[in-house]
Enzyme design. Structure first.
Site, mmCIF file in Angstrom:
data_model
loop_
_atom_site.group_PDB
_atom_site.id
_atom_site.type_symbol
_atom_site.label_atom_id
_atom_site.label_comp_id
_atom_site.label_asym_id
_atom_site.label_seq_id
_atom_site.Cartn_x
_atom_site.Cartn_y
_atom_site.Cartn_z
ATOM 1 C CB SER A 182 33.625 32.620 44.942
ATOM 2 O OG SER A 182 32.745 32.294 43.915
ATOM 3 C CG HIS A 210 38.299 32.728 45.432
ATOM 4 N ND1 HIS A 210 38.217 33.960 46.065
ATOM 5 C CD2 HIS A 210 37.224 32.669 44.617
ATOM 6 C CE1 HIS A 210 37.142 34.596 45.657
ATOM 7 N NE2 HIS A 210 36.518 33.845 44.769
ATOM 8 C CE LYS A 241 38.312 36.849 43.279
ATOM 9 N NZ LYS A 241 37.857 36.130 42.085
HETATM 10 C C1 LIG Z 1 37.163 36.466 40.773
HETATM 11 C C2 LIG Z 1 37.064 35.276 39.903
HETATM 12 C C3 LIG Z 1 37.186 35.389 38.511
HETATM 13 C C4 LIG Z 1 37.310 36.711 37.823
HETATM 14 O O1 LIG Z 1 38.579 37.248 38.006
HETATM 15 P P1 LIG Z 1 38.893 38.700 37.418
HETATM 16 O O2 LIG Z 1 40.352 38.684 37.189
HETATM 17 O O3 LIG Z 1 38.464 39.652 38.480
HETATM 18 O O4 LIG Z 1 38.106 38.846 36.178
HETATM 19 C C5 LIG Z 1 37.160 34.239 37.756
HETATM 20 N N1 LIG Z 1 37.006 33.027 38.336
HETATM 21 C C6 LIG Z 1 36.857 32.882 39.665
HETATM 22 C C7 LIG Z 1 36.694 31.523 40.252
HETATM 23 C C8 LIG Z 1 36.877 34.008 40.501
HETATM 24 O O5 LIG Z 1 36.722 33.866 41.804
#
Ligand SMILES: *Cc1c(COP(=O)(O)O)cnc(C)c1O
Length: 394
Positions: A182, A210, A241
């Site tokens: 990220s 992502h 996302k």
């Molecule tokens: C955003 C993210 C999460 C968390 O996801 P949520 O559903 O918002 O809890 C977990 N792992 C990665 C790699 C992320 O980018």
């Protein structure tokens, strides 16, 4: 009121404020979209994970409204009691289909999915091998297992291979990596990870938060991007996302993996079920993400244009193709100063500094969406152009 605790917390908060600067949550009015209303101004939004623009999609919102009317808001019960609705099972089936797995199990977030998965699958006879830049939820999930853990330097697969060899006696060795990281938007070297996992008979787990909906011709994620469908054993991802942004997470894999999680994943069992309207929103978002490949094409085109334009303006943009674009602005408060200048110019981005990224690796993270118009991207480029004045003065 215990004053000792409050005194200590106040002292630590004061220290934090002086070392990292004041940090408060930005308050946005109105809905998520390619622009955001903040304090009476409309800013181009390059700070969210709404890669396909589905958070504001009318079909997604209408489906959620109908579900709210027909199924109510929350279920006030866990999945294993009376919290399960037909839409939960349908969504699990559609997620499994999207990512090419036998089955999938929903959690209320990917954070929860990652907290539950390691302890459910592993024991003290096992070893987890984890990339140093893996998401916080993977790190916390690993902390909750009794399995031993080895962290390898980011993307250092030679070090990973040494750990695999040194732990050959373990019952299971589980390699875990973000599919897309990220902070840099870099994609994990899945071809070599698959090869290593297979050669060493290790389990391969990928957190594709992502990448689901974003990478691959059908949005199946990192494995499809590399033509490695069916080679990842355990896949976790988010519905918060690209897939509508409403919320929810999942673990996908072989039926025995998913069935085990349904029996023992603590964040699956001991929490309220995902609100049915969120499940319906995600179902609709997945359908649209598959039916409209042009969304991924537009996302790729928007990303390529902005990456190229920022480079032409003289910014350091590491190579890559993911809509996470890191703009390196190393040292001191430069990244924060440029982000503030951009905000004044009507563009919302955030600066990342220590401890989120290593000192000296300060940057602005730009996140592109398929929903951004040419005009919004041009406005963004123009603002970055004018923000060069901050660099000149530094
Ligand atoms: C955003 C993210 C999460 C968390 O996801 P949520 O559903 O918002 O809890 C977990 N792992 C990665 C790699 C992320 O980018």
């Amino acid at each position: 009121m215990n004053t000792a605790l409050l005194d200590r917390l106040r002292t630590e908060l004061d220290e934090r404020r002086t070392t990292t600067g004041p940090r408060g949550d930005l308050v946005v009015s109105g809905a998520q979209g390619p622009t955001l209303d903040v304090s009476g101004r409309t800013l181009v939004n390059l700070a969210s994970n709404d890669y396909l623009g589905l958070a504001g999609d009318p079909e997604v919102l209408d489906a959620a409204r109908r579900a709210l009317r027909d199924l109510g808001l929350g279920v006030a019960a866990g999945r294993v009691l009376c919290g399960t609705r037909a839409v939960h099972g349908e969504l699990e089936a559609r997620i499994a289909e999207l990512v090419g797995a036998e089955d999938a199990v929903l959690h209320t977030s990917c954070f929860d999915a990652n907290l539950g998965v390691f302890d459910a699958l592993l024991g003290p006879e096992d070893v987890v091998l984890s990339d140093a830049l893996n998401h916080a939820s993977l790190i916390d999930g690993i902390r909750l297992t009794r399995a031993r853990r080895r962290v390898f330097a980011h993307a250092d697969l030679d070090e990973l291979e040494r750990h695999l060899a040194e732990n050959a006696h373990a019952r299971h060795r589980l390699i875990v990596t973000d599919g897309v990281f990220s902070m840099d938007g870099d994609v994990a070297a899945l071809p070599r990870l698959c090869e290593l996992a297979e050669r060493h008979d290790a389990v391969l787990m990928v957190d594709d938060s992502h990448a689901t909906g974003v990478l691959g011709a059908t949005g199946a994620g990192t494995a499809e991007h590399f033509g490695l469908e069916g080679r990842v054993d355990v896949l976790t991802g988010t519905l918060g996302k690209a897939l509508g942004g409403g919320g929810g997470g999942f673990v996908a894999g072989a039926r025995a993996v998913v069935d085990t999680l349904r029996q023992v994943s603590r964040p699956y069992i001991f929490t309220n079920a995902l609100a049915p309207a969120l499940a319906v929103a995600a179902l609709t978002a997945i359908r649209i993400a598959r039916e409209r490949p042009e969304l991924r094409e537009r996302l790729a085109a928007n990303t390529a244009w902005l990456r190229g334009t920022l480079r032409d303006l003289g910014y350091e943009v590491p190579p890559g193709e993911h809509p996470i674009i890191p703009v390196m602005l190393r040292g001191g408060t430069l990244a924060a100063d440029v982000a503030a200048a951009l905000r004044r110019e009507g563009v919302l981005v955030f600066a990342l500094a220590h401890p989120v990224v290593p000192a000296g690796e300060e940057r602005i993270r730009v996140q592109v969406s398929a929903a951004h118009t040419a005009g919004q991207l041009e406005r963004t480029a123009a603002a970055f152009g004018r923000a060069r004045a901050v660099l000149a003065g530094s």
